[in-house]
Motif scaffolding. Structure first.
Motif, mmCIF file in Angstrom:
data_model
loop_
_atom_site.group_PDB
_atom_site.id
_atom_site.type_symbol
_atom_site.label_atom_id
_atom_site.label_comp_id
_atom_site.label_asym_id
_atom_site.label_seq_id
_atom_site.Cartn_x
_atom_site.Cartn_y
_atom_site.Cartn_z
ATOM 1 N N THR A 159 -1.574 7.202 2.445
ATOM 2 C CA THR A 159 -1.419 8.489 3.145
ATOM 3 C C THR A 159 -2.321 9.439 2.366
ATOM 4 N N TRP A 160 -2.706 10.250 3.584
ATOM 5 C CA TRP A 160 -3.479 11.602 3.283
ATOM 6 C C TRP A 160 -2.704 12.653 2.828
ATOM 7 N N GLU A 166 -5.826 22.221 7.161
ATOM 8 C CA GLU A 166 -5.685 22.075 8.374
ATOM 9 C C GLU A 166 -6.595 22.517 9.416
ATOM 10 N N ARG A 176 -3.736 12.032 11.992
ATOM 11 C CA ARG A 176 -4.140 10.820 11.198
ATOM 12 C C ARG A 176 -5.676 10.715 11.047
ATOM 13 N N VAL A 179 -1.395 12.012 7.816
ATOM 14 C CA VAL A 179 -1.615 13.071 7.100
ATOM 15 C C VAL A 179 -0.293 13.851 6.833
ATOM 16 N N VAL A 237 -7.496 17.895 -0.917
ATOM 17 C CA VAL A 237 -7.329 16.564 -0.080
ATOM 18 C C VAL A 237 -7.352 15.371 -0.989
#
Length: 199
Positions: free
Chosen positions: A73-74, A81, A110, A116, A131
């Protein structure tokens, strides 16, 4: 995993999840962003401060251990964003949206097909940890006895208050001791990746 405790223990959940991400390992779980197995991808030459580009994300994905990709998962700071929304591949003097950063029909963002999730534990934009790509199936978490709750009317009797206490015994650390150096290839691989500071 921890969120199943329920919303009544929000502060308790916050403390445990924060430790899973960045805990020191001393009196608390060892966070995967400070563990020896973390791979930190360097920024691009002449990359603008506090920015994220396609190469950053592609190189993080390339350093993800192949067997971890299906579970990865990010995790991002919400300040990231707008950077993801503005990504483009340069083609001549124009540009097109990258085909690996997309919103699905369910509205979920995604990257490389993996979801994400915005996390308040992620660092601010431009710093290490803004990130993260992580496979949390490679994190070992143990608990003992679940959440223990108690209350007392005596502790703050003189101020006419009721005192409450919640105790949760938990420990954890990444299953990997260090990043993997593959037999064929020069770049180390890991279930945990992040970007270097872009200042």
């Amino acid at each position: 995993l921890v969120r199943r405790l329920g919303c009544r223990q929000t502060a308790l959940v916050f403390g445990v999840e924060d430790a899973i991400v960045e805990g020191t390992g001393s009196g608390q779980p060892l966070g995967y962003t400070v563990a020896p197995c973390l791979v930190t991808v360097t920024k691009e030459t002449n990359q603008a401060p506090s920015s994220i580009n396609n190469f950053n994300l592609s190189k993080m994905w390339a350093r993800a251990y192949a067997r971890s990709r299906g579970n990865a998962t990010w995790f991002i700071n919400q300040d990231v964003e707008p950077q993801l929304d503005q990504l483009a591949k340069v083609i001549g003097t124009a540009g097109v949206e990258p085909n690996f950063v997309v919103y699905g029909p369910d509205g979920v963002l995604r990257i490389k097909g993996r979801p994400v999730e915005a996390l308040e534990y992620c660092s601010t934009l431009g710093t290490v940890g803004d990130v993260i790509l992580a496979d949390l199936s490679q994190y070992i978490l143990i608990e003992k006895g679940g959440v223990q709750q108690a209350q007392s009317m005596h502790v703050r009797f003189t101020t006419n208050e009721m005192a409450f206490r919640a105790t949760y015994r938990v420990d954890g650390e990444p299953a990997w001791r260090s990043a993997l150096t593959p037999a064929n290839g020069s770049n180390t691989l890991s279930p945990y990746m992040t970007l270097a500071t872009r200042a």
